[in-house]
Design an enzyme around this catalytic site. Structure first.
Site, PDB file in Angstrom:
ATOM      1  N   HIS A 153       0.819  -1.225   0.000  1.00  0.00           N
ATOM      2  CA  HIS A 153       0.000   0.000   0.000  1.00  0.00           C
ATOM      3  C   HIS A 153       0.851   1.273   0.000  1.00  0.00           C
ATOM      4  O   HIS A 153       0.312   2.360  -0.229  1.00  0.00           O
ATOM      5  CB  HIS A 153      -0.942   0.027   1.208  1.00  0.00           C
ATOM      6  CG  HIS A 153      -1.981  -1.050   1.193  1.00  0.00           C
ATOM      7  ND1 HIS A 153      -2.911  -1.158   0.180  1.00  0.00           N
ATOM      8  CD2 HIS A 153      -2.240  -2.068   2.054  1.00  0.00           C
ATOM      9  CE1 HIS A 153      -3.699  -2.206   0.431  1.00  0.00           C
ATOM     10  NE2 HIS A 153      -3.310  -2.782   1.545  1.00  0.00           N
ATOM     11  N   HIS A 157      -6.158  -7.193  -0.629  1.00  0.00           N
ATOM     12  CA  HIS A 157      -6.351  -5.766  -0.912  1.00  0.00           C
ATOM     13  C   HIS A 157      -5.549  -5.358  -2.152  1.00  0.00           C
ATOM     14  O   HIS A 157      -4.470  -5.898  -2.403  1.00  0.00           O
ATOM     15  CB  HIS A 157      -5.879  -4.926   0.278  1.00  0.00           C
ATOM     16  CG  HIS A 157      -6.535  -5.281   1.574  1.00  0.00           C
ATOM     17  ND1 HIS A 157      -5.980  -6.192   2.456  1.00  0.00           N
ATOM     18  CD2 HIS A 157      -7.696  -4.869   2.125  1.00  0.00           C
ATOM     19  CE1 HIS A 157      -6.778  -6.306   3.518  1.00  0.00           C
ATOM     20  NE2 HIS A 157      -7.831  -5.528   3.344  1.00  0.00           N
ATOM     21  N   ASP A 180      -2.398 -10.414  -2.610  1.00  0.00           N
ATOM     22  CA  ASP A 180      -3.005  -9.975  -1.350  1.00  0.00           C
ATOM     23  C   ASP A 180      -4.489  -9.665  -1.602  1.00  0.00           C
ATOM     24  O   ASP A 180      -4.870  -9.265  -2.707  1.00  0.00           O
ATOM     25  CB  ASP A 180      -2.273  -8.724  -0.849  1.00  0.00           C
ATOM     26  CG  ASP A 180      -2.701  -8.275   0.534  1.00  0.00           C
ATOM     27  OD1 ASP A 180      -1.974  -8.572   1.494  1.00  0.00           O
ATOM     28  OD2 ASP A 180      -3.757  -7.621   0.662  1.00  0.00           O
ATOM     29  N   ASP A 224      -4.476 -12.929   3.158  1.00  0.00           N
ATOM     30  CA  ASP A 224      -5.751 -12.456   3.719  1.00  0.00           C
ATOM     31  C   ASP A 224      -6.942 -12.783   2.820  1.00  0.00           C
ATOM     32  O   ASP A 224      -8.063 -12.359   3.094  1.00  0.00           O
ATOM     33  CB  ASP A 224      -5.701 -10.958   4.076  1.00  0.00           C
ATOM     34  CG  ASP A 224      -4.911 -10.110   3.106  1.00  0.00           C
ATOM     35  OD1 ASP A 224      -4.543 -10.611   2.026  1.00  0.00           O
ATOM     36  OD2 ASP A 224      -4.669  -8.924   3.430  1.00  0.00           O
TER      37      ASP A 224
HETATM   38  N1  Q9C Z   1     -12.396  -2.954   8.496  1.00  0.00           N
HETATM   39  C1  Q9C Z   1      -2.524  -5.297   4.078  1.00  0.00           C
HETATM   40  O1  Q9C Z   1      -3.148  -6.351   3.997  1.00  0.00           O
HETATM   41  N2  Q9C Z   1      -7.963  -1.423   7.054  1.00  0.00           N
HETATM   42  N3  Q9C Z   1      -3.101  -4.166   4.512  1.00  0.00           N
HETATM   43  C2  Q9C Z   1      -9.067  -2.344   6.921  1.00  0.00           C
HETATM   44  C3  Q9C Z   1     -11.131  -3.272   7.901  1.00  0.00           C
HETATM   45  C4  Q9C Z   1      -6.887  -1.475   6.117  1.00  0.00           C
HETATM   46  C5  Q9C Z   1      -4.499  -4.148   4.883  1.00  0.00           C
HETATM   47  C6  Q9C Z   1     -10.169  -2.085   7.876  1.00  0.00           C
HETATM   48  C7  Q9C Z   1      -6.419  -2.835   5.702  1.00  0.00           C
HETATM   49  C8  Q9C Z   1      -5.016  -2.795   5.174  1.00  0.00           C
HETATM   50  C9  Q9C Z   1      -1.066  -5.249   3.775  1.00  0.00           C
HETATM   51 ZN    ZN Z   2      -4.155  -7.180   2.490  1.00  0.00          ZN
END
Ligand code: Q9C
Ligand code: ZN
Length: 347
Positions: free
Chosen positions: A163, A201, A199, A288
């Protein structure tokens, strides 16, 4: 398979993140990498080696100099203003569109956190800089082993990176480990590097860093940003710009996607990478997508990960795995090692 790992990841341990309307305990914890390392050892995946220190130069090939200075000094600035009993979190942002300016870097730490950060879920702590630079070294050391001829290397990075953009932190990421490794591989003479981001995301930082370039292909499978973080990048109509036109491929998938939908999208991703013919494949390896992940909504099962590893191996490219997200800590090591062992079995 060789794993590169540093204990310095434990120096980054945030207290809280803003989630679901309240400050909650962070999900991106030291226990994640500890659990993966324990499983790597228990399953005898292969040797574990420490990183070599590469210094600032390879970070500056990807990140803005002012941003690196900010990150290095952010904790000292934060405690000078607020003391050491809370973590640094932004809360006011220079939202794009002209109503607020981004041509002024504020003096105060609260202003700087908003200028360089894009969410309120990514705390800056006492050890964030040291842990983040160690994670970049873990990725770079893995890349160096790949250029030495390794078929596959696992860089067990923490904090994650995908990110983080040239001058932005967020999504638990500060330095973009996969992008730093990919750029270093280019600088070592690779003509084409492909990054496959699996991932859950979207890897908004990685996409933004290479968006104008034809020598680094970015392909991502992720939750549809219309439903899921990071919300404002990762749509299918983002395909690259200028020389990079056609060298970004986003495959957004809806909440609830299981292996039937995921595997079909993965085949599309792999076909694009095969057509590109990269010298090296960098995999942003987030776990994830797992059905029991506490912040995610895909439905992959543990038995799907060896299949994914097998398909990645069939590209027959030297491959660097860079660890990203995955928050179902009890199953994280098992799922990670299942994927890597699936790759090894086919490689
Ligand atoms: N309700 C990575 O997997 N916030 N970052 C999510 C969920 C951000 C994830 C909130 C998630 C970032 C590297
Ligand atoms: Zn992620």
């Amino acid at each position: 398979m060789l794993t590169i790992y540093s204990d310095d990841h434990r120096l980054h341990h945030g207290r809280g993140e803003l989630m679901d309307g309240v400050i909650m305990p962070v999900v991106e914890t030291p226990a994640r990498a500890d659990q993966v390392l324990a499983r790597v050892r228990a399953a005898a995946l292969g040797p574990v080696a420490p990183p070599v220190a590469f210094g600032r130069a390879p970070l500056a090939r990807v990140h803005d100099g002012g941003y690196l200075d900010f990150l290095e000094g952010a904790w000292a600035d934060w405690i000078a203003t607020h003391g050491p009993d809370t973590d640094g979190l932004p809360m006011t942002w220079p939202v794009v569109g002209g109503a607020l300016r981004r041509d002024r870097l504020p003096e105060s730490i609260d202003g700087k956190l908003g200028y360089y950060g894009f969410d309120a879920g990514t705390p800056v702590t006492a050890g964030t800089w040291k842990a983040s630079t160690a994670a970049a070294d873990v990725a770079l050391t893995g890349a160096a082993r790949v250029t030495d001829g390794a078929r596959g290397v696992f860089s067990l990075c923490r904090p994650p990176g995908h990110h983080a953009a040239a001058d932005l932190f967020g999504g638990y990421c500060f330095l973009n480990n996969a992008a730093i490794a990919a750029q270093w591989l280019c600088d070592q003479g690779a003509a084409r590097v492909a990054i496959l981001d699996v991932d859950y995301h979207h890897g908004n930082g990685t996409q933004a860093i290479f968006y104008d370039r034809a020598d680094v292909l970015f392909v991502s499978l992720h939750a549809d940003p219309s439903q899921e973080f990071p919300y404002f990048l990762g749509y299918a109509d983002e395909t690259g710009r200028g020389d990079g036109d056609g060298f970004t491929l986003n495959l957004p998938l809806r909440w609830g996607t299981d292996w039937s939908g995921y595997g079909a999208a993965l085949d599309r991703a792999l076909a694009r990478i095969d057509g590109f013919g990269p010298d090296v494949l960098v995999v942003s390896l987030g776990l994830d997508t797992f059905e029991r992940d506490p912040i995610s909504r895909f439905r992959l099962r543990s038995s799907d990960y060896p299949v994914m590893g097998d398909r990645l191996a069939r590209l027959r490219r030297p491959t660097l795995f860079v660890f990203e997200g995955g928050y179902a800590v009890d199953a994280l090591g098992e799922n990670t090692v299942l994927l890597l062992a699936g790759f090894e079995a086919a490689a």
